[in-house]
Design a protein around this motif. Structure first.
Motif, PDB file in Angstrom:
ATOM      1  N   LEU A  17       0.833  -1.194   0.000  1.00 32.39           N
ATOM      2  CA  LEU A  17       0.000   0.000   0.000  1.00 32.39           C
ATOM      3  C   LEU A  17       0.872   1.250   0.000  1.00 32.39           C
ATOM      4  O   LEU A  17       0.554   2.233  -0.662  1.00 32.39           O
ATOM      5  CB  LEU A  17      -0.935   0.002   1.223  1.00 32.39           C
ATOM      6  CG  LEU A  17      -1.831   1.242   1.315  1.00 32.39           C
ATOM      7  CD1 LEU A  17      -2.811   1.284   0.153  1.00 32.39           C
ATOM      8  CD2 LEU A  17      -2.582   1.276   2.630  1.00 32.39           C
ATOM      9  N   LEU A  19       3.542   1.599  -1.435  1.00 35.96           N
ATOM     10  CA  LEU A  19       3.963   1.779  -2.819  1.00 35.96           C
ATOM     11  C   LEU A  19       2.868   2.483  -3.622  1.00 35.96           C
ATOM     12  O   LEU A  19       3.134   3.355  -4.429  1.00 35.96           O
ATOM     13  CB  LEU A  19       4.276   0.411  -3.432  1.00 35.96           C
ATOM     14  CG  LEU A  19       5.163   0.404  -4.652  1.00 35.96           C
ATOM     15  CD1 LEU A  19       6.579   0.759  -4.284  1.00 35.96           C
ATOM     16  CD2 LEU A  19       5.133  -0.971  -5.293  1.00 35.96           C
ATOM     17  N   VAL A  20       1.638   2.083  -3.364  1.00 29.78           N
ATOM     18  CA  VAL A  20       0.510   2.718  -4.051  1.00 29.78           C
ATOM     19  C   VAL A  20       0.427   4.187  -3.644  1.00 29.78           C
ATOM     20  O   VAL A  20       0.210   5.070  -4.475  1.00 29.78           O
ATOM     21  CB  VAL A  20      -0.810   1.992  -3.705  1.00 29.78           C
ATOM     22  CG1 VAL A  20      -1.987   2.724  -4.318  1.00 29.78           C
ATOM     23  CG2 VAL A  20      -0.760   0.563  -4.207  1.00 29.78           C
ATOM     24  N   LEU A  21       0.598   4.441  -2.342  1.00 30.77           N
ATOM     25  CA  LEU A  21       0.546   5.821  -1.877  1.00 30.77           C
ATOM     26  C   LEU A  21       1.677   6.634  -2.503  1.00 30.77           C
ATOM     27  O   LEU A  21       1.519   7.807  -2.801  1.00 30.77           O
ATOM     28  CB  LEU A  21       0.633   5.862  -0.348  1.00 30.77           C
ATOM     29  CG  LEU A  21      -0.607   5.328   0.369  1.00 30.77           C
ATOM     30  CD1 LEU A  21      -0.335   5.163   1.858  1.00 30.77           C
ATOM     31  CD2 LEU A  21      -1.800   6.250   0.166  1.00 30.77           C
ATOM     32  N   LEU A  22       2.805   5.962  -2.725  1.00 36.19           N
ATOM     33  CA  LEU A  22       3.924   6.624  -3.383  1.00 36.19           C
ATOM     34  C   LEU A  22       3.526   7.030  -4.805  1.00 36.19           C
ATOM     35  O   LEU A  22       3.827   8.118  -5.263  1.00 36.19           O
ATOM     36  CB  LEU A  22       5.123   5.667  -3.428  1.00 36.19           C
ATOM     37  CG  LEU A  22       6.446   6.252  -3.910  1.00 36.19           C
ATOM     38  CD1 LEU A  22       7.014   7.176  -2.853  1.00 36.19           C
ATOM     39  CD2 LEU A  22       7.434   5.143  -4.204  1.00 36.19           C
ATOM     40  N   LEU A  23       2.791   6.122  -5.464  1.00 34.51           N
ATOM     41  CA  LEU A  23       2.290   6.437  -6.794  1.00 34.51           C
ATOM     42  C   LEU A  23       1.369   7.645  -6.739  1.00 34.51           C
ATOM     43  O   LEU A  23       1.417   8.539  -7.557  1.00 34.51           O
ATOM     44  CB  LEU A  23       1.483   5.251  -7.343  1.00 34.51           C
ATOM     45  CG  LEU A  23       2.233   4.103  -7.982  1.00 34.51           C
ATOM     46  CD1 LEU A  23       1.245   3.003  -8.326  1.00 34.51           C
ATOM     47  CD2 LEU A  23       2.916   4.578  -9.243  1.00 34.51           C
ATOM     48  N   GLY A  24       0.493   7.624  -5.724  1.00 30.77           N
ATOM     49  CA  GLY A  24      -0.477   8.704  -5.589  1.00 30.77           C
ATOM     50  C   GLY A  24       0.168  10.020  -5.229  1.00 30.77           C
ATOM     51  O   GLY A  24      -0.356  11.081  -5.528  1.00 30.77           O
ATOM     52  N   ALA A  25       1.316   9.950  -4.600  1.00 37.25           N
ATOM     53  CA  ALA A  25       1.952  11.164  -4.105  1.00 37.25           C
ATOM     54  C   ALA A  25       2.902  11.767  -5.123  1.00 37.25           C
ATOM     55  O   ALA A  25       3.785  12.532  -4.778  1.00 37.25           O
ATOM     56  CB  ALA A  25       2.693  10.855  -2.814  1.00 37.25           C
TER      57      ALA A  25
END
Lengths: 283, 783
Positions: A17, A19-25
């Motif tokens: 997750l 990593l996903v938040l990193l994508l989102g950020a």
């Protein structure tokens, strides 16, 4: 083992997750914000935490539930009377008399005058009542003690100055019963946070020898206190449910679960501890 | 098995019943039949229309692109149309039963499809008995703005009424109040058990390889079964039989490449398509650059890749074979400085071999053998200890579908399927390198599923059309056997040429269940068979609707109401142990669910501006009474599942600015999702040593609603002029969440601490959002 696997997977999912938040950020913006939430408040309930031990005075804590976003100072009612009863006409009324147990590092609100005589299989009851009419009751049966057959440590093969040790504890699970265990290792004193704390059930090891171990985390000179608790199912479930409830706060993948108290009329735990304890020095 | 015998009798009775009108209506009719294909890749076009305006009749190509049209002898103008292709008219002298296939040229450019194409598809939707179905072509989906520019067919389906997503940016589908495991995902007729990569952020269906997707939300045809809520029928492209071609795309997070061409010109073709994300390439470099920094926390490695292959070959005028393959993997891992290593892989493998045989223009058969597998494996190492956990489900299936059109009033479909399952619920190996600690566990089951079905589409009159059928299913796992009879019915009545009333009923059984304890689509969710205490799920759905063709056939306005009720719905007791549990049966709770709602849908498919608007008003509820030594869920009271949304509005607009510029936009609004927040807390000291902690107390499940979700996405597709390198190319710009709305993903409660003393001084609620505004650009090419 199941709980361990769940924890490992949860840890893995959180990394994923992240990593996903990193994508989102990617826009480097803050994706968290304080918000106002309106949650209906429920009437405060009594919370009881009581662990009886053979040949020890009963000490327990009675507090109250509070709205989550209220002041962090615990609400401790002083008008609660507690009655503990057991076999051989053991019955004692405990009044509000707060104190601190330096051995366990715990605060208590009620304490008995006499030591309790408890043997495996004995059943005790608890009744806590306040002046508002709230009553919490509970029943606990002492599980048999499961001997901790061996406790040993082994160093890894690093240079002497850097080497670290694992600790292994072995015991045999009784046949044909559903058993629950808690394995704790404290460093220096049981009033500190345990270094190791596992709770397991015997579903996959029924009647077999069970070995529990640590990672290489202890060094020469460590004084360790190894405890194997044999739990009853209600206490095990209560422990699990408090852990699950805590993990669910902030975990979008968890299903929030209710606390499975061992008492009725309120929240909390009333149980009799059955454990074996060994001390060892790593050297 | 006693139930099956009467079913077979019923089946024969149904077939005889349907054949009777043929005897009564015997007259000199002939049948035209054949395939409708696209010119570029010769792929079949399911849903294409073959109309005879002079007789006010026509046929729709089935899911294999095959049409069959009984006509009285004579000379007619046939109008053949399909979205995205030019409509053609052919004058044909029909004096005998014959096979004629049609090839539709592609529209001049991608948006041309919405300009050139006639209103045939909307008329088809008005005329067909099938309701509650959404068809989507890749060409449509590619025009719409997408998260990170990654075109996703399942996310585009979420823009249709009655379909909910599973959370921000995810491709999971929740159809008419059903849960995510109640969707049957078919890839060229083989089941796909996990249709998503990375928490469902991307679907496993590579848009470059997919021809079309049909989503059935209700009124299920008898040939479909096995899940309660929907069927997502994905068809892969067949490749260009004329010439070798290469196409691909370069995006922000992934790239795609497709090669297609003839095997033997005009007899067979192939397509190979693959894509891979590459953020692991960057994260590895970042980790390498920071390797010497002790404060740096390495970024985990993650990528996914998937590969599609399909080949077809015409053995003769009546036989064709198709071979489909899919392989996809998500790979995730991290290694920390404290010797904690974690590797996690998961993915699907699918293979299908299909044989297509045309006995006569009236009789058509399709036989498919398929294999599918989904598995995950987790490897964790800490010092000298390790554990390996894996789980898988695979099945081998064989199915045959026959379509028979005895006369112009009846179309019979019948067939059967059988499937052998292997459920590897959980396999664990744990131990130490020196062998002093060792532990193993393996829980697996086998299962068999079978089905027989028959249905008849009966055109009673120009105004009244009926479709009725029956599906009988059978499931066995060890000594546990279940059978189910699933009646299906649909009716369409045309009040006027531009207005139809429709209604449908369907019963569905589901024999395999997804063990998941979260709203998200996690790769660790495992499939579990029906067993002695885990009964099959069952649902029934009734739907009724009215459709109007407006604006001289340019608009179709549809309103549908539905009510669905389901038994043996599955959840888990609080604190259920779902991993490494040899007695998983004991963790299940069983309840019932029901959902109802109204879906309003307006679509426009012609002109410079096209698109659709959908509004759904819906309720979904579940109830789990006290049982199995528990208080059930919510002490047996009703509750809303996390995917319940009261209002849902979607607006999708596609506008052709110029020959080469196409502007697109989509807006979604939905009511807040139900969630569970702690109502209170208590202080827990623990038995020895541990610090006192605050334990949250959760009230009734899902009793709090997150803030409403809304988002505007914009896209621009710029078709570039042909150049030396590429025959076709385009730049696709997307802006996801254009006005940067902080949509809630989840809420948690956090401590407020005094920075000096580190003492807790209070608590606060924090909302986490997933995606802010995200612009992206993708370059697509073809040569």
């Amino acid at each position: 083992m199941g709980l361990y696997v769940k924890n490992i997977l949860t840890r893995g999912m959180w990394r994923l997750l992240a990593l996903v938040l990193l994508l989102g950020a990617v826009s480097c913006e803050n994706l968290q914000q304080d918000i106002d939430v309106v949650i209906p408040t429920a009437p405060a309930q009594l919370v009881v935490e009581c662990y009886l031990e053979p040949n020890q005075r009963a000490q327990l804590t009675v507090s109250e539930t509070a709205p989550y976003l209220s002041s962090p100072i615990p609400v401790v009612p002083s008008d609660v009377t507690v009655v503990i009863s057991g076999p051989n006409r053991q019955r004692e009324t405990l009044l509000y008399n707060p104190g601190f147990n330096f051995i366990t590092g715990k605060v208590y609100t009620h304490s008995s005058r006499s030591r309790l005589l408890i043997r495996p299989g004995d059943v005790f009851t608890l009744e806590a009542k306040d002046t508002k009419g709230r009553i919490v009751t509970g029943t606990a049966k002492m599980p048999a003690t499961v001997p901790l057959d061996t406790v040993e440590f082994n160093f890894n093969d690093r240079p002497v100055q850097q080497r670290e040790a694992i600790v292994l504890g072995r015991f045999r699970d009784p046949l044909a019963t559903l058993d629950f265990y808690r394995f704790q290792i404290h460093r220096d004193s049981i009033s500190q946070n345990p270094e190791v704390d596992y709770s397991i059930e015997d579903r996959l090891n029924e009647g077999k020898e069970i070995t529990l171990g640590t990672s290489y985390e202890f060094i020469s000179g460590d004084l360790l206190i190894v405890t194997l608790f044999h739990l009853d199912q209600p206490y095990y479930r209560f422990l699990q449910s408090t852990q699950n409830a805590r993990n669910a706060n902030g975990n979008p993948f968890a299903q929030p679960a209710a606390i499975q108290s061992t008492v009725q009329g309120g929240i909390g735990v009333f149980t009799i501890l059955s454990y074996q304890r060994r001390s060892l020095v790593i050297r | 098995m006693r139930v099956v015998v009467p079913f077979v009798q019923s089946l024969f009775f149904l077939l005889i019943l349907c054949a009777l009108p043929r005897l009564a209506l015997a007259q000199a009719t002939v049948t035209l039949s054949g395939y409708v294909r696209g010119a570029t890749d010769q792929g079949v076009l399911p849903g294409a229309s073959v109309a005879v305006p002079a007789l006010n009749t026509g046929a729709t190509a089935d899911e294999k692109g095959f049409y069959s049209l009984p006509l009285p002898a004579g000379r007619y103008a046939l109008v053949i149309s399909f979205i995205g292709y030019e409509t053609i008219t052919r004058e044909i002298n029909v004096n005998r039963t014959q096979r004629i296939s049609f090839v539709l040229p592609e529209a001049a450019n991608e948006l041309g499809e919405v300009i050139v194409e006639g209103s045939g598809t909307l008329e088809q939707k008005l005329q067909t008995t099938q309701m509650s179905v959404e068809r989507l072509t890749t060409r449509e989906a590619k025009l719409l703005p997408a998260l990170f520019g990654e075109v996703d067919l399942l996310k585009t389906l979420q823009l249709k009424p009655g379909v909910q997503n599973g959370g921000e940016g995810t491709s999971g589908l929740f159809v008419r109040g059903g849960s995510s495991d109640q969707n049957l995902y078919l890839l060229d007729e083989a089941v796909v058990y996990n249709p998503s990569h990375l928490f469902g952020l991307f679907s496993v269906f590579n848009p470059d390889a997919v021809q079309s997707v049909d989503l059935y939300k209700g009124g299920f045809p008898a040939q479909f079964g096995g899940r309660l809520s929907s069927v997502v029928d994905v068809k892969l492209r067949e490749g260009n039989p004329k010439k070798l071609g290469v196409s691909g795309g370069l995006g922000l997070i992934s790239s795609r490449l497709t090669v297609e061409g003839p095997i033997v010109k005009d007899k067979g073709s192939f397509i190979l398509s693959g894509r891979r994300t590459y953020f692991d390439v960057f994260t590895r470099q970042i980790n390498k650059l920071n390797a010497d920094d002790p404060e740096f926390n390495p970024i985990p490695n993650y990528y996914f890749a998937d590969y599609n292959a399909k080949a077809n070959y015409r053995l003769g005028p009546k036989d064709q074979i198709f071979l489909t393959g899919y392989y996809g993997r998500d790979v995730f891992g991290f290694n920390s400085a404290n010797s904690f290593n974690f590797d996690f892989t998961w993915g699907n493998t699918v293979a299908a071999l299909r044989w297509n045989h045309v006995f006569s223009p009236k009789l058509f058969m399709n036989t498919t053998a398929s294999y599918t597998n989904y598995d995950y494996a987790v490897t964790n190492k800490i010092d000298q200890f390790s554990f390996n956990l894996s789980s898988r489900i695979h099945d081998i299936a064989l199915r045959t579908d026959v379509e028979y059109q005895p006369n112009e009033r009846h179309t019979l479909k019948f067939g059967g399927a059988t499937k052998a399952y292997r459920f590897g619920v959980g396999r664990l190996q744990a131990g130490s390198k020196d062998g002093r600690l060792g532990f193993g566990s393996d829980v697996s089951y086998r299962g068999q599923e079978g089905a027989l079905y028959a249905s008849d589409n009966f055109k009673a009159s120009d105004k009244l059309q009926l479709e009725y059928g029956l599906r009988a299913t059978y499931f066995q796992s060890d000594s546990n056997r279940y059978v189910g009879l699933e009646p299906r019915a649909a009716v369409r009545y045309s009040l006027t040429p531009n207005m139809s009333l429709k209604a449908s009923y369907a019963m569905m059984y589901q024999y395999v269940h997804l063990v998941t304890n979260s709203g998200a689509s996690l790769p660790t969710d495992i499939w579990y068979p029906s067993r002695q205490s885990v009964k099959p799920q069952r649902s029934q759905q009734v739907a009724a609707g009215v459709s109007f063709l407006l604006g001289r056939g340019q608009f179709l306005l549809t309103n549908e109401v539905y009510y669905k009720w389901a038994q043996n719905q599955i959840d888990f007791r609080d604190g259920a142990q779902l991993f490494v549990n040899s007695d998983l049966d004991a963790e299940f709770l069983f309840g019932k669910g029901w959902s109802y709602g109204n879906e309003l849908y307006l679509e426009k498919k012609t002109g410079r501006t096209t698109g659709w608007m959908g509004y759904t008003l819906a309720w979904s509820k579940r109830k789990f009474a006290p049982q199995r030594g528990t208080t059930g869920i919510n002490n047996g009271a009703d509750f809303f599942p996390t995917y319940d949304r009261r209002h849902n509005l979607t607006v999708v607009v596609l506008h052709r600015l110029t020959e080469r510029l196409n502007l697109t936009g989509s807006f979604v609004y939905s009511s807040g999702a139900p969630t569970t927040l702690p109502q209170g807390r208590f202080v827990f000291q623990e038995v020895y040593g541990a610090e006192a902690v605050a334990v949250p107390i959760y009230p009734d499940r899902n009793s709090y609603r997150l803030a409403p979700y809304h988002r505007l996405d914009l896209g621009l597709v710029w078709n570039l002029k042909p150049n030396r390198l590429f025959d076709e190319s385009d730049l696709t710009f997307s802006i996801y969440n254009t006005y940067n709305r902080r949509n809630p993903y989840f809420i948690y409660f956090d401590q407020i601490k005094d920075p000096n003393s580190d003492q807790v001084t209070g608590y606060r609620a924090r909302q986490v959002s997933l995606f802010p505004i995200i612009p992206s650009v993708t370059y697509n090419f073809k040569f």
